[in-house]
Design an enzyme around this catalytic site. Sequence first.
Site, mmCIF file in Angstrom:
data_model
loop_
_atom_site.group_PDB
_atom_site.id
_atom_site.type_symbol
_atom_site.label_atom_id
_atom_site.label_comp_id
_atom_site.label_asym_id
_atom_site.label_seq_id
_atom_site.Cartn_x
_atom_site.Cartn_y
_atom_site.Cartn_z
ATOM 1 N N GLU A 93 3.936 -10.880 -6.455
ATOM 2 C CA GLU A 93 2.816 -10.954 -7.396
ATOM 3 C C GLU A 93 3.139 -10.337 -8.754
ATOM 4 O O GLU A 93 2.418 -10.561 -9.712
ATOM 5 C CB GLU A 93 1.567 -10.291 -6.785
ATOM 6 C CG GLU A 93 1.623 -8.781 -6.570
ATOM 7 C CD GLU A 93 2.333 -8.330 -5.305
ATOM 8 O OE1 GLU A 93 3.265 -9.024 -4.854
ATOM 9 O OE2 GLU A 93 1.990 -7.250 -4.768
ATOM 10 N N GLY A 100 0.839 -1.195 0.000
ATOM 11 C CA GLY A 100 0.000 0.000 0.000
ATOM 12 C C GLY A 100 0.868 1.237 0.000
ATOM 13 O O GLY A 100 2.060 1.165 0.281
ATOM 14 N N ASP A 131 -16.184 -6.923 -22.279
ATOM 15 C CA ASP A 131 -16.493 -6.840 -20.842
ATOM 16 C C ASP A 131 -17.981 -6.668 -20.579
ATOM 17 O O ASP A 131 -18.591 -7.416 -19.824
ATOM 18 C CB ASP A 131 -15.768 -5.662 -20.173
ATOM 19 C CG ASP A 131 -14.286 -5.721 -20.401
ATOM 20 O OD1 ASP A 131 -13.771 -6.839 -20.529
ATOM 21 O OD2 ASP A 131 -13.660 -4.656 -20.473
ATOM 22 N N HIS A 163 7.686 -7.775 -3.808
ATOM 23 C CA HIS A 163 6.362 -8.080 -4.378
ATOM 24 C C HIS A 163 6.412 -9.369 -5.193
ATOM 25 O O HIS A 163 6.869 -9.354 -6.338
ATOM 26 C CB HIS A 163 5.892 -6.925 -5.278
ATOM 27 C CG HIS A 163 5.469 -5.727 -4.496
ATOM 28 N ND1 HIS A 163 4.190 -5.549 -4.052
ATOM 29 C CD2 HIS A 163 6.182 -4.668 -4.058
ATOM 30 C CE1 HIS A 163 4.109 -4.416 -3.380
ATOM 31 N NE2 HIS A 163 5.306 -3.865 -3.364
ATOM 32 N N CYS A 218 5.158 -6.201 1.740
ATOM 33 C CA CYS A 218 5.530 -4.786 1.722
ATOM 34 C C CYS A 218 4.819 -4.035 2.858
ATOM 35 O O CYS A 218 5.126 -4.258 4.016
ATOM 36 C CB CYS A 218 5.233 -4.199 0.351
ATOM 37 S SG CYS A 218 6.125 -2.666 0.072
ATOM 38 N N TYR A 219 3.822 -3.191 2.560
ATOM 39 C CA TYR A 219 3.080 -2.531 3.651
ATOM 40 C C TYR A 219 2.530 -3.580 4.606
ATOM 41 O O TYR A 219 2.535 -3.391 5.823
ATOM 42 C CB TYR A 219 1.932 -1.692 3.081
ATOM 43 C CG TYR A 219 1.155 -0.924 4.139
ATOM 44 C CD1 TYR A 219 1.488 0.385 4.444
ATOM 45 C CD2 TYR A 219 0.110 -1.525 4.845
ATOM 46 C CE1 TYR A 219 0.794 1.093 5.416
ATOM 47 C CE2 TYR A 219 -0.589 -0.830 5.824
ATOM 48 C CZ TYR A 219 -0.246 0.477 6.105
ATOM 49 O OH TYR A 219 -0.936 1.153 7.079
ATOM 50 N N ARG A 257 -14.601 14.065 -21.052
ATOM 51 C CA ARG A 257 -15.032 12.861 -20.334
ATOM 52 C C ARG A 257 -16.156 13.185 -19.361
ATOM 53 O O ARG A 257 -17.126 12.456 -19.242
ATOM 54 C CB ARG A 257 -13.873 12.252 -19.554
ATOM 55 C CG ARG A 257 -12.929 11.433 -20.396
ATOM 56 C CD ARG A 257 -12.042 10.596 -19.485
ATOM 57 N NE ARG A 257 -11.248 9.653 -20.244
ATOM 58 C CZ ARG A 257 -10.181 9.985 -20.966
ATOM 59 N NH1 ARG A 257 -9.783 11.252 -21.015
ATOM 60 N NH2 ARG A 257 -9.512 9.067 -21.631
ATOM 61 N N SER A 301 -21.671 -1.756 -24.291
ATOM 62 C CA SER A 301 -20.998 -1.019 -25.361
ATOM 63 C C SER A 301 -20.750 -1.904 -26.567
ATOM 64 O O SER A 301 -20.374 -1.410 -27.621
ATOM 65 C CB SER A 301 -19.657 -0.522 -24.841
ATOM 66 O OG SER A 301 -18.828 -1.643 -24.562
ATOM 67 N N GLY A 302 -20.935 -3.219 -26.372
ATOM 68 C CA GLY A 302 -20.573 -4.127 -27.463
ATOM 69 C C GLY A 302 -19.177 -4.676 -27.292
ATOM 70 O O GLY A 302 -18.752 -5.543 -28.041
ATOM 71 N N THR A 320 -20.397 -7.090 -22.603
ATOM 72 C CA THR A 320 -21.208 -8.157 -23.180
ATOM 73 C C THR A 320 -21.185 -9.388 -22.276
ATOM 74 O O THR A 320 -22.220 -10.028 -22.059
ATOM 75 C CB THR A 320 -20.718 -8.526 -24.595
ATOM 76 O OG1 THR A 320 -20.600 -7.331 -25.354
ATOM 77 C CG2 THR A 320 -21.679 -9.467 -25.289
ATOM 78 N N LYS A 369 -8.593 -8.917 -18.377
ATOM 79 C CA LYS A 369 -9.060 -9.039 -19.756
ATOM 80 C C LYS A 369 -8.969 -10.470 -20.297
ATOM 81 O O LYS A 369 -9.930 -10.983 -20.861
ATOM 82 C CB LYS A 369 -8.226 -8.119 -20.636
ATOM 83 C CG LYS A 369 -8.840 -7.889 -21.989
ATOM 84 C CD LYS A 369 -9.785 -6.746 -21.899
ATOM 85 C CE LYS A 369 -10.548 -6.454 -23.132
ATOM 86 N NZ LYS A 369 -11.509 -5.380 -22.864
HETATM 87 P P1 XMP Z 1 -5.158 4.713 -21.361
HETATM 88 O O1 XMP Z 1 -5.380 5.726 -22.433
HETATM 89 O O2 XMP Z 1 -5.529 5.218 -20.003
HETATM 90 O O3 XMP Z 1 -6.150 3.518 -21.684
HETATM 91 O O4 XMP Z 1 -3.773 4.134 -21.406
HETATM 92 C C1 XMP Z 1 -6.171 2.287 -21.028
HETATM 93 C C2 XMP Z 1 -7.392 1.549 -21.515
HETATM 94 O O5 XMP Z 1 -8.564 2.210 -21.045
HETATM 95 C C3 XMP Z 1 -9.362 2.672 -22.127
HETATM 96 N N1 XMP Z 1 -9.883 3.995 -21.770
HETATM 97 C C4 XMP Z 1 -11.150 4.243 -21.402
HETATM 98 N N2 XMP Z 1 -12.221 3.433 -21.299
HETATM 99 N N3 XMP Z 1 -13.562 5.267 -20.665
HETATM 100 C C5 XMP Z 1 -13.419 3.954 -20.959
HETATM 101 O O6 XMP Z 1 -14.414 3.233 -20.904
HETATM 102 C C6 XMP Z 1 -12.543 6.147 -20.733
HETATM 103 O O7 XMP Z 1 -12.713 7.327 -20.460
HETATM 104 C C7 XMP Z 1 -11.276 5.607 -21.137
HETATM 105 N N4 XMP Z 1 -10.042 6.164 -21.323
HETATM 106 C C8 XMP Z 1 -9.219 5.153 -21.720
HETATM 107 C C9 XMP Z 1 -8.431 2.703 -23.316
HETATM 108 O O8 XMP Z 1 -9.149 2.598 -24.533
HETATM 109 C C10 XMP Z 1 -7.519 1.538 -23.030
HETATM 110 O O9 XMP Z 1 -8.110 0.316 -23.412
#
Ligand code: XMP
Length: 526
Positions: free
Chosen positions: A171, A50, A228, A169, A77-78, A297, A224-225, A230, A382
Site C-alpha cells: 500500500e 500492526g 475539511d 507493504h 505484515c502483521y 493545545r 474553521s473555514g 466546510t 486531503k
Molecule cells: P505537524 O505540525 O504535526 O502538522 O507536522 C501536520 C498538519 O496538522 C496540522 N496541525 C494541527 N491541526 N490542530 C489542528 O487542527 C492541531 O493542534 C494541529 N497541529 C498541527 C498542521 O497545520 C499540518 O497541516
Amino acid sequence: TVLVLDFGSQFSHLLTRRMREFSIYAEMLPCTQKLSDLSWSPVGIILSGGPYSVYEEMAPHVDPAFLDLNVPVLGICYGMQELAYRLSKDNVVAGTAREYGHADLKATRVSGHVDRLFEGLEDNMRVWMSHGDKLAKLPEGFHTIAITRNSEFAAIGHETKPIYAIQFHPEVTHTIGGNQLLKNFAVNICNAKQSWTMASFVDQTIARIRKLVGPEGQVLGAVSGGVDSTVAAKLMHEAIGTRFHAVMVDNGCLRLNEAEQVKKTLTEHLGINLTVVDASVQFLDGLKGITDPEKKRKFIGGKFIDIFEEEVKKIEDAAANSDRAGKIEWFLQGTLYPDVIESISFKGPSQTIKTHHNVGGLPKLMTEGHGLKLIELRELFKDEVRELGRNLGLHEDLVMRHPFPGPGIAIRVLGEVTPERVEIARQADFHFINMIREKGLYNQIGQAFAALDPSRAVGVMGDKRVYQYIIILRAVQTYDFMTANSYPFDSDFLAEVATRITNEVAGVCRVVYDVTSKPPGTIELE
Ligand code: XMP
C-alpha cells in the site's frame, strides 16, 4: 465492499484509499470487529499490518469467523503473521534483525507462471518492508509465491483457497507495483465491483447521515473555514438542513479577517446555518504565561469545549422557545486521516506525536462529557476531500485553501502567546501568503505560514539600532502532510518577502526561512 481490518499500522488507511483509486468501495474497521456485529458481507478481507507481535499476550487477533466466510483474504505484515500464527503458534518467530526499508522481491514461477497475485508485474520488484517478526516456516497448506534475499516466505498463497499473505507493504508508494498487486487481489481475486465514485459517495454519506440522525435529530459541529470542516458541514447541510448547527469559534488566533470571510462563505454562498462566537479575549487571557506547546493545545482544546457547551445551551434554549424539539444529540467530527493517525491509533503504540485538538480532546469530551453522540466523516484524504468539495459546489479558492491548525497562530508564536505577538505573526503571514499568491505559487505549496520567534535580534532601521522579533517563514510541499519538504523558493522571492515584511510589519527586523523537512521537523513549529 472490501473489508480492511486494522491492526494499527500507520499505513492501514492507505489500503482503503487504494481501493477507492480502483473505484472499489472499502471500509476499514478495527481488528476487534466481530463478524456477528457486521451488517454486510465483504467480498474480500485485508488484514493490515500492526505494531504488535502476534505471540504477545496483549496482541489483537482476528475474529476467526471472518476466515470461515470463504471469501479471499490478504494478510499484510502483521496480517500475514496472524494468519500463520492461527494455524500453528510456532509458525512465527522474532526476526534476528528488524527489516526496514527496501527489499528486492522475486516472484516464484510454477510451470512458467507467477501466482495471479503478481500478474502483470515484473518478476523482480522493489518492495518496502517494515517488520521485526517473520515466518519461521511455511504454514500447512501454503506454498511460497515470492521470495527476497532475507526471506523465503516474502509472499505465500494457500494451495486451494484464495488466502494470501505477504510480508511487505504493497500500500505504500515505495513498493513499486504495489498498486497492481492490490488491484489483482481486489479485482481479479475478490471480484469486487468497480463502481465507486465521488458522486456515489456523496449520496451514500447523505443517506447515512439521515438514517443515523433521524427525522428530528439535531447536530452540532465545529467549523474553521478550512476545506475539511466546510465539506463536512456542507454534507450535513445537504442531509439535514438547518438541523445542522455550525459553530465557529474565534479564538483570537485566526488569520487576518478570517472570521468575517468564513462567515460570508458559509452563510451566503453555502447556506449553512452558522454561528460565529467571538471568544478572543477569553482565549488570549487564558494563554498568558503558558509556554509549553502541548499545554497551549490542551488549554485551547479545553476552552473550545467550554465555548461549545455554552453554544449548545443557547441553541437548545432558542429551540425550546420555538416549535422545534430542542435537544442536540449529535456532534460532528470531520477530519482527515493523517490527523487521526498522528493523534490516536489503535490502542496506542504508534506514539502520539501531537495531540491535534480537533481529534484528541474535543469530540471525546463532547461525547463522553455531554452525552452527545459522534458522527464521523473521516474516510478521505486531503486530495479526495478537495475533489469531494468540488463535487459539492465549493469555490476553488476554498477547495485549495492551505490547512490551518485549530489552535491557529497560538502554536505559531513560539513560547508565550501575547496579543501583540499574535498580531505581528498575523500581519507577517498576510504579506507572505499574498506574495505567494501574487507569484502564482499558492497551489504548488501544501501549506505556508509565518511564525514568530520571541527571542529578538538586533537590526538597523532608519539609521537606528533596533532589537525586535524574528519572523520564521515556513512553506512545505507535501503529499499527505505526514512527510513534507521545504518549498524551494528562489532567492529573489525570499529577499523580496523579507523586505516586505520588515517594511510593513512593525516590530520585526529579521525574516528567516525554515528549510527543515518533516521528519525530522514537523510542519508547524510547535
Ligand atoms: P505537524 O505540525 O504535526 O502538522 O507536522 C501536520 C498538519 O496538522 C496540522 N496541525 C494541527 N491541526 N490542530 C489542528 O487542527 C492541531 O493542534 C494541529 N497541529 C498541527 C498542521 O497545520 C499540518 O497541516
